[in-house]
Design an enzyme around this catalytic site. Sequence first.
Site, mmCIF file in Angstrom:
data_model
loop_
_atom_site.group_PDB
_atom_site.id
_atom_site.type_symbol
_atom_site.label_atom_id
_atom_site.label_comp_id
_atom_site.label_asym_id
_atom_site.label_seq_id
_atom_site.Cartn_x
_atom_site.Cartn_y
_atom_site.Cartn_z
ATOM 1 C CG ASP A 8 -1.766 1.241 1.346
ATOM 2 O OD1 ASP A 8 -1.857 1.989 0.351
ATOM 3 O OD2 ASP A 8 -2.350 1.476 2.427
ATOM 4 C CE LYS A 69 -1.549 7.188 -3.329
ATOM 5 N NZ LYS A 69 -2.063 6.176 -2.383
ATOM 6 C CD GLU A 147 -5.073 3.672 -1.953
ATOM 7 O OE1 GLU A 147 -5.948 4.421 -1.463
ATOM 8 O OE2 GLU A 147 -3.947 4.082 -2.305
ATOM 9 C CG ASP A 169 -9.140 4.234 1.170
ATOM 10 O OD1 ASP A 169 -8.561 4.787 2.127
ATOM 11 O OD2 ASP A 169 -8.532 3.574 0.320
#
Length: 509
Positions: A8, A69, A147, A169
């Site tokens: 992850d 990211k 994810e 999420d």
Amino acid sequence: MGTAIGIDLGTSNSTAAIYRNGKVQSIPIEGKSILPSVVSCKDDGQILVGNSAKSRLYMDPQNSMASSKRFIGNPSKVYHIQNKQVTPIDIAQYILEKIKNEASKYLGEEVTDAVITIPAYFTEEQREATKQAGERAGLKVLRLVAEPTAAAIAYGLDRERNQTIMVYDLGGGTFDVSILKVENNSFKVIAVDGDTKLGGDDFDEMIVQHLLHSIQTETGSNQYTEGSSSLQRIKEAAEEAKKELSDSDLVDIVVPDIFGTHIEMELDIATFNQTVQPLIQRTIEKMEEVLQSAGLSKREISRVILVGGSTRMRAVQEAVTKEIKKPYIADNVDEVVAHGAAIMAAHLSAPSRDSLPIPIVVEEVTAHSFGVDMIDVQDQQLKVFHLIKRNTKLPCVGATIGSTLRPYQPSIRAGVFRTESQVPAEEAKLGELKMPVSIRPYYVNVVSLFELDENGILTFSTAEIGRRSLLLSRYRETKEVDLDMLKLMIAQGEITPKKIVIDTNKVEV
């Protein structure tokens, strides 16, 4: 054969796991289950990753990078550190190299393969950039998995009853919401939505602005240097305050010697919840939109699963409970995504081993619609014609047929767009393909083909077709391209398409 793990790759933190002997196990990196997604460069050029880099983030913010990211897949984002240019792909590579090396050391065998998770709402540029980072780190990227899908696999594997799951999420930098149908070990994504510019960092920023306002009231100054160590200290204090308010109703924030003054103030849970309500509301709107896209009502959702460290906030849990139902909160919200990726990695790398679970099936959908710009013959306006629509099952293809605008036209130009609108806005344009065509005293017909693979990478092809083509005849009758016939014509060399692949940094012909 090397070892396959699940990773992850998070905005704030990254985690890794492996599935073996019938169980999922988190892989510690430097003795901890969570690796800060921070990279720092020392004066001597040494690259630090993880906890040591995070420690330097507040001492040397100019040469340290966090939350990169958020910019992966953006070719214009470049960090300038120690007289070097570093891109978000480079930073992701450093983090993945660290995970690969530490995992190999811990497991006692070389890690060669990985399933890497990505936000469901990532664009194909962001997906391709993530894949590139993994390959540069020396990993064979078996698959990119959304994810929320990975979380659903970790939660729903080997459960007997069929369920409709909503995965909420909220990580450090991105928010995703997905709805999946889980039947035995089949995980079918029905609809996704999200915001790649919404995450825990934004909640921290709300507290930061609250603190800066306090300083401005105290000193009368609002001159703060972005990237300064003083501002980083305030950001650290804000992050810690947010975490404490997950369990406490009141937190004391103390930051001495800051911008000519000091901060000593209380922040209660009611004030915090009110401050971050606009961000919570944005997630609620996305939940409503994904329900509408799936064609489901709230009561048809069997369970809501919370994923990501930011879901520890009570305001998030209360909002989900009010809007849908009381959510399921895993003990390891930071690790559950990596656990699902590890199960997927085991399935893809060695599906015949006895220690693996029964075969799993994962079907994901595209989070965006894609199309080409063409003149609408009805009103003569330039519009985007969608070849692939949002929430279409991956992998998928779509095609349409158009023509030149006038006789004796020497070439055609087709723009590629990622948008839900029919308006060909420049910011939605991914690139364009130019192709010469036969110069004829009549209109020349051209077929356009989109191919979107299971990783969300888009290939666009276009080719000239003859006036008497059976493909064209069938299209005139049905207004739909016979994809099987089109593929057969390409395979037999009857038509030769020109292609572009939507890459991370540019569109290459």
